[in-house]
Design an enzyme around this catalytic site. Structure first.
Site, PDB file in Angstrom:
ATOM      1  N   ASP A 123       0.864  -1.176   0.000  1.00 21.89           N
ATOM      2  CA  ASP A 123       0.000   0.000   0.000  1.00 21.89           C
ATOM      3  C   ASP A 123       0.907   1.235   0.000  1.00 21.89           C
ATOM      4  O   ASP A 123       2.123   1.130   0.196  1.00 21.89           O
ATOM      5  CB  ASP A 123      -0.893  -0.041   1.247  1.00 21.89           C
ATOM      6  CG  ASP A 123      -1.747   1.201   1.400  1.00 21.89           C
ATOM      7  OD1 ASP A 123      -2.335   1.648   0.398  1.00 21.89           O
ATOM      8  OD2 ASP A 123      -1.790   1.736   2.522  1.00 21.89           O
ATOM      9  N   ASP A 125      -0.270   5.109   1.145  1.00 22.74           N
ATOM     10  CA  ASP A 125      -0.538   6.008   2.263  1.00 22.74           C
ATOM     11  C   ASP A 125      -0.459   5.289   3.598  1.00 22.74           C
ATOM     12  O   ASP A 125      -1.101   4.255   3.811  1.00 22.74           O
ATOM     13  CB  ASP A 125      -1.921   6.649   2.122  1.00 22.74           C
ATOM     14  CG  ASP A 125      -1.980   7.663   1.001  1.00 22.74           C
ATOM     15  OD1 ASP A 125      -0.980   8.350   0.774  1.00 22.74           O
ATOM     16  OD2 ASP A 125      -3.045   7.767   0.356  1.00 22.74           O
ATOM     17  N   ASP A 134      -3.660  12.533   0.340  1.00 20.48           N
ATOM     18  CA  ASP A 134      -4.796  13.426   0.123  1.00 20.48           C
ATOM     19  C   ASP A 134      -4.862  14.513   1.193  1.00 20.48           C
ATOM     20  O   ASP A 134      -5.281  15.643   0.938  1.00 20.48           O
ATOM     21  CB  ASP A 134      -6.108  12.643   0.109  1.00 20.48           C
ATOM     22  CG  ASP A 134      -6.271  11.817  -1.155  1.00 20.48           C
ATOM     23  OD1 ASP A 134      -7.034  10.843  -1.105  1.00 20.48           O
ATOM     24  OD2 ASP A 134      -5.644  12.141  -2.170  1.00 20.48           O
ATOM     25  N   ASP A 215      -5.116   3.304  -3.209  1.00 12.75           N
ATOM     26  CA  ASP A 215      -6.292   4.094  -3.543  1.00 12.75           C
ATOM     27  C   ASP A 215      -5.968   5.590  -3.547  1.00 12.75           C
ATOM     28  O   ASP A 215      -6.872   6.419  -3.490  1.00 12.75           O
ATOM     29  CB  ASP A 215      -7.418   3.801  -2.533  1.00 12.75           C
ATOM     30  CG  ASP A 215      -8.772   4.315  -3.000  1.00 12.75           C
ATOM     31  OD1 ASP A 215      -8.916   4.579  -4.211  1.00 12.75           O
ATOM     32  OD2 ASP A 215      -9.677   4.459  -2.157  1.00 12.75           O
ATOM     33  N   ASP A 296      -1.899  -1.108   5.885  1.00 15.16           N
ATOM     34  CA  ASP A 296      -2.273  -0.537   7.178  1.00 15.16           C
ATOM     35  C   ASP A 296      -3.783  -0.377   7.341  1.00 15.16           C
ATOM     36  O   ASP A 296      -4.306  -0.525   8.435  1.00 15.16           O
ATOM     37  CB  ASP A 296      -1.623   0.841   7.352  1.00 15.16           C
ATOM     38  CG  ASP A 296      -2.237   1.870   6.418  1.00 15.16           C
ATOM     39  OD1 ASP A 296      -3.092   2.646   6.879  1.00 15.16           O
ATOM     40  OD2 ASP A 296      -1.900   1.885   5.223  1.00 15.16           O
TER      41      ASP A 296
END
Length: 359
Positions: A123, A125, A134, A215, A296
């Site tokens: 992943d 972030d 973001d 994402d 996470d």
């Protein structure tokens, strides 16, 4: 101590998980804000309701040495189930279903060497970087925050659409490509993560096939990786496509469409993991020794459900992915198949990887 806004958002996310059948025993998930796409002047829920039967969007893959967005027009997947474990078929076993999503991946993964022992997903972030990208981009706004009218447009499960409006607002306020890139480049890495990258670089080339699944979006991720000198480590990057238009606005699009009720409407990571592993296994003519997943957030729990008993899930300790795995073990023993190795620092990940490559 998390803020009132963070606690309110955490309970909204828990309600959404309860509706989708994945809130197991009613306990809180530790740090209310961790792994939930953060909160810095705006709202992000990493685990909103899905949208069964949603219309098809776009599929984006950022490959080594290039970045491109591929359009596709077929429904990508049937409803994903936690019982669907990714594996290579045994002799005499029926070949697994191949979606149109997988077929597109095939043309893009053919140039990856077929001799890799392990496949490892990361992943981005709060896994590779120690912030939510973001949240960081919001800090480029005037006053480092968003107006209430814009924040109020957020709808659970549709964060990607919300961020499209945020990026349009930033462009209207004069925030430039250079401003956004600079903000991304300054995000600190998660403790020990650069050590993980160095370990992977120093291994023989046949050891690890490295994939990033996020994402976030392609511009944020590429900006950070190139600044950190880590871009060439990743054989594939799967994320929401984002490019600047002629007006200087960063245009964000959804990664794909799916009908998983656990995940946001723009991305189900389990769909990506299952399709990619199935396609690469077919191309290679044999399975990987192990599939590994480092994450996470709660949206990293969904793909980890697809891992088999020889595979390894690396959830960041006390973040939502870790709490959900723990609750699953307690409420439904045997349902979560993978070996679980919680980590606080990338050093914990490296320690386990050293053991795996020595097997």
């Amino acid at each position: 101590m998390p803020s009132v806004h963070l606690c309110q958002r955490w309970w909204r996310e828990r309600a959404q998980w309860a509706r989708s059948g994945l809130l197991l025993n009613g306990r809180t998930c530790g740090r209310a804000h961790s792994g939930s796409r953060g909160f810095a002047g705006h709202i992000k829920a990493r685990v909103p309701n899905g949208r069964p039967g949603s219309t098809v969007g776009t599929f984006s893959e950022t490959g080594s040495h290039r970045s491109e967005t591929l359009s596709w027009s077929d429904q990508v997947t049937k409803h994903v189930r936690s019982a669907d474990i990714i594996h290579s078929p045994e002799p005499g076993e029926e070949e697994p279903h191949r979606s149109r999503h997988t077929e597109i991946m095939a043309s893009q993964s053919a140039q990856v060497a077929s001799d890799k022992r392990f496949l490892i997903f990361f992943d981005f972030d709060e896994t590779i970087v120690d912030e939510t990208s973001d949240d960081i981009v919001v800090q480029t706004a005037p006053g480092h925050h968003l107006p209430d009218w814009l924040k109020d447009t957020y709808q659970p499960g549709r964060y990607n659409e919300y961020m499209q409006r945020v990026l349009a607002y930033l462009a209207e306020q004069g925030v430039t490509e250079s401003d956004i890139r600079s903000a991304m480049e300054k995000i600190p890495s998660t403790p020990g993560m650069l050590t993980v990258f160095q370990f992977l670089r120093n291994r023989p080339p046949q050891d690890f096939e490295v994939v990033l699944l996020s994402d976030a979006n392609s511009f944020f991720i590429e900006s950070w990786l190139r600044r950190a000198g880590a871009r060439q480590l990743f054989h594939r990057i799967f994320t929401n496509p984002a490019t600047f238009n002629r007006d200087g606005r960063l245009v964000l699009r959804p990664f794909h469409s799916h009908d998983c009720p656990r995940c946001p409407v723009n991305m189900c990571k389990q769909v990506v993991v299952r399709d990619y592993v199935a396609r690469r296994t077919q191309e290679r003519g044999r399975p990987y020794q192990r599939v590994l997943y480092v994450g996470d957030g709660a949206n990293d729990f969904c793909p980890a459900l697809a891992l088999g008993p020889r595979d390894v899930a690396f959830p960041r300790k006390d973040f939502p992915m870790h709490r959900l795995i723990t609750e699953t073990h307690e409420a439904m023993p045997g349902e979560f198949k993978a070996v679980t190795v919680p980590w606080m620092s990338g050093d914990d990940v490296v320690q386990r990887l050293r053991k795996l490559v020595a097997e």
